[in-house]
Design an enzyme around this catalytic site. Sequence first.
Site, PDB file in Angstrom:
ATOM      1  N   CYS A  85       0.851  -1.195   0.000  1.00  0.00           N
ATOM      2  CA  CYS A  85       0.000   0.000   0.000  1.00  0.00           C
ATOM      3  C   CYS A  85       0.889   1.248   0.000  1.00  0.00           C
ATOM      4  CB  CYS A  85      -0.935   0.013   1.203  1.00  0.00           C
ATOM      5  SG  CYS A  85      -2.357  -1.091   1.036  1.00  0.00           S
ATOM      6  N   ASP A  89      10.737  -6.556  -8.430  1.00  0.00           N
ATOM      7  CA  ASP A  89      10.965  -7.111  -7.096  1.00  0.00           C
ATOM      8  C   ASP A  89      12.337  -6.657  -6.591  1.00  0.00           C
ATOM      9  OD1 ASP A  89       9.627  -9.785  -5.482  1.00  0.00           O
ATOM     10  OD2 ASP A  89      11.652  -9.157  -4.944  1.00  0.00           O
ATOM     11  N   ASN A 141       1.885 -16.541  -3.853  1.00  0.00           N
ATOM     12  CA  ASN A 141       2.028 -17.308  -2.618  1.00  0.00           C
ATOM     13  C   ASN A 141       0.885 -16.947  -1.673  1.00  0.00           C
ATOM     14  OD1 ASN A 141       4.500 -18.602  -3.342  1.00  0.00           O
ATOM     15  ND2 ASN A 141       5.575 -16.671  -2.965  1.00  0.00           N
ATOM     16  N   HIS A 168      -0.308  -8.464   1.034  1.00  0.00           N
ATOM     17  CA  HIS A 168      -1.085  -7.675   0.055  1.00  0.00           C
ATOM     18  C   HIS A 168      -0.995  -8.484  -1.234  1.00  0.00           C
ATOM     19  CE1 HIS A 168      -2.112  -3.483  -1.756  1.00  0.00           C
ATOM     20  NE2 HIS A 168      -2.079  -4.329  -2.780  1.00  0.00           N
ATOM     21  N   HIS A 194      -0.380 -10.220  -4.475  1.00  0.00           N
ATOM     22  CA  HIS A 194       0.563  -9.892  -5.546  1.00  0.00           C
ATOM     23  C   HIS A 194       0.818 -11.125  -6.389  1.00  0.00           C
ATOM     24  CE1 HIS A 194       2.828 -11.033  -1.930  1.00  0.00           C
ATOM     25  NE2 HIS A 194       3.755 -11.555  -2.727  1.00  0.00           N
ATOM     26  N   HIS A 223       3.687 -12.680  -8.766  1.00  0.00           N
ATOM     27  CA  HIS A 223       5.071 -12.625  -9.238  1.00  0.00           C
ATOM     28  C   HIS A 223       5.068 -12.958 -10.732  1.00  0.00           C
ATOM     29  CE1 HIS A 223       7.049 -12.928  -5.166  1.00  0.00           C
ATOM     30  NE2 HIS A 223       5.877 -13.443  -4.869  1.00  0.00           N
TER      31      HIS A 223
END
Length: 112
Positions: free
Chosen positions: A6, A29, A85, A96, A98, A100
């Site tokens: 956030c 990343d 994950n 949060h 996501h 990858h």
Amino acid sequence: MDCIFCAIVNGDIPSKKVYEDKFCCAFLDINPQAPVHCLVIPKEHISSCNEINETNVSVVSHIFTTIPKIAKALNLTNGYRIISNVGEDACQSVKHLHFHILGGAKLTDKMG
Ligand code: 5GP
Ligand code: ZN
């Protein structure tokens, strides 16, 4: 709420953004695990795939229609892997949602 992603959405933590629109953004990343490793996230806080519901699923479908554009922009013409994950056993470290995006080389065929 204390959430790193956030804070990245709000610009309070810097990131290397590779894509942004009204509903989602993608950034590199900080600890890449492939030659190209970016994270695609909804701008709204959703904790994980477990919290996707009928109300917020539209941002997830938006993300999945946007991922091919992001992959193209990142030159992932030979393929890529999408991973999300969820929870302890999957070692989810940021709560949060996501996705990858990993690519830029032939990845291992071991996924677990
Ligand atoms: P997870 O382990 O939750 O599936 O993935 C979290 C990812 O976020 C990790 O790959 C980690 O390297 C990345 N990450 C954690 N903090 C930051 C940050 O402040 N900036 C960026 N760009 N990536 C981060
Ligand atoms: Zn968040």
